[in-house]
Design an enzyme around this catalytic site. Sequence first.
Site, mmCIF file in Angstrom:
data_model
loop_
_atom_site.group_PDB
_atom_site.id
_atom_site.type_symbol
_atom_site.label_atom_id
_atom_site.label_comp_id
_atom_site.label_asym_id
_atom_site.label_seq_id
_atom_site.Cartn_x
_atom_site.Cartn_y
_atom_site.Cartn_z
ATOM 1 N N CYS A 109 44.681 13.937 52.054
ATOM 2 C CA CYS A 109 44.082 15.239 52.337
ATOM 3 C C CYS A 109 43.713 15.822 50.982
ATOM 4 O O CYS A 109 44.583 16.266 50.244
ATOM 5 C CB CYS A 109 45.048 16.158 53.080
ATOM 6 N N CYS A 112 44.071 20.066 50.937
ATOM 7 C CA CYS A 112 45.412 20.672 50.901
ATOM 8 C C CYS A 112 46.402 19.528 50.948
ATOM 9 O O CYS A 112 46.379 18.716 50.013
ATOM 10 C CB CYS A 112 45.613 21.733 51.982
ATOM 11 N N SER A 113 47.204 19.400 51.963
ATOM 12 C CA SER A 113 48.113 18.253 52.018
ATOM 13 C C SER A 113 48.406 17.899 53.464
ATOM 14 O O SER A 113 49.541 17.586 53.811
ATOM 15 C CB SER A 113 49.411 18.559 51.287
ATOM 16 N N CYS A 114 47.396 17.949 54.326
ATOM 17 C CA CYS A 114 47.607 17.681 55.747
ATOM 18 C C CYS A 114 48.252 16.314 55.936
ATOM 19 O O CYS A 114 47.873 15.339 55.284
ATOM 20 C CB CYS A 114 46.276 17.727 56.483
#
Lengths: 210, 227
Positions: A109, A112-114
């Site tokens: 991701c 962001c950090s999905c």
Amino acid sequence: MERGPGGEATSKNHPNVDQYVASRVRALESLLLEKGILPPDLVDRVVRQYAEDTGPLVGARAVARAWANPEYKRLLLEQPKAALAEFGLDYGDLRVVENTPAVHNMVVCTLCSCYPWAVMGLPPTWYKQPAYRSRAVIEPRAVLREFGVELPPEREVRVWDSSAELRYMVLPLRPAGSERLSEAQLVPLVSRDSLIGVAEIAMPAAVPAG
Amino acid sequence: MDGIHDLGGMHGFGPVVREQNEPPFHAPWEATMVAIQHAVGGRGQNLLNIDEFRHGIERMGNAEYLSTTYYEHWLDGVTRVLLEKGVLSAAELAQRTDFFVERPDAPAGAALSGPPPAVRRPVQRFMPGTEREPAGPPRFRVGDAVVTHNMHPIGHTRLPRYARGKRGIIHRCHGTHVFPDTNAHGQGEQPQPLYSVQFEAGELFGPAAEPHQLVYLDLWEPYLDRE
């Protein structure tokens, strides 16, 4: 002086940043308790759910079942919600991408950090840091090499950048030599990193075949 | 917005550093932060949606973003949006922070005069889904050639910089989903068709691209034009 979003002094004014951050989170926790927004037992529930539930992740169990059962594999790839329901999970946002001898998949991701917490637990810190998020799309083979995965040049790399609310999980290749293992014996072979697509799975020498 | 959060394709961050035997949380406050985010977000009281939360983090400042940890990003994003929405006041937060800076071992309840009130809605295990009923047929079909917009909005978007003005192929239609570009700004969900779009790495990165590589992004219809 550094100012936070509310105009208050930020951590830069405090010698011990961690302690300041901890106090600030405690303040937020306290205010949200007071306002009836944070259930008093929720912190303990989160710790139990993510920190103490260290059993096999649903993702690993689903992969092992897909290796053992071709019909389940089709279900996992085509109707992931129904496939996850077999493990008591009502989760409709997962997409499963299959590794083959010709294709290697990898998930990131960049914005962001999905990450599919529901099926893979908490993301590792490296997944959330700039090095992986910046490089996975532009030089995935170089990143994979750092993880010890050397892909032949002709093997296609597909990078899935999770930019919406769908979450991606890799169905890794079943390791050679695992043909006689049962579904239950396969589960511990499925590493978290293989579900992200930064590891391949080999048979450990210690696992007895059959 | 073209902030540092939009990291895809950048150079200069060095190797991927892995921590062996990483614990689930590195400090108790990190778990508290997860609980807080769940309580205020879509799982809980829905005081901020996921897009407002992400856009809150995006506005923390580029240098600050790179010099803080993941859960510090959460702290900043949640706090920023709750202050903006008036759920919290800057004065009460500053005062309460001082209380706990002076009493680092005190539990959260120590600052309360009585037992906390009951919470209106129980916290759910998952985020509510983002798929909505389609308003009409989607504009594109699997196999269609598309080009992404070259756009640089000052607000929130989920079209990364590295994939703007690039040609791709519709790989899959995901149905109609909440549109982050409006939902992050109090302009409503305005659901739009969402597609998996396949890009050749060479189209995205030119000669720097590695061979035999594809990138797939989930992109909303307003980001796309027919090629």
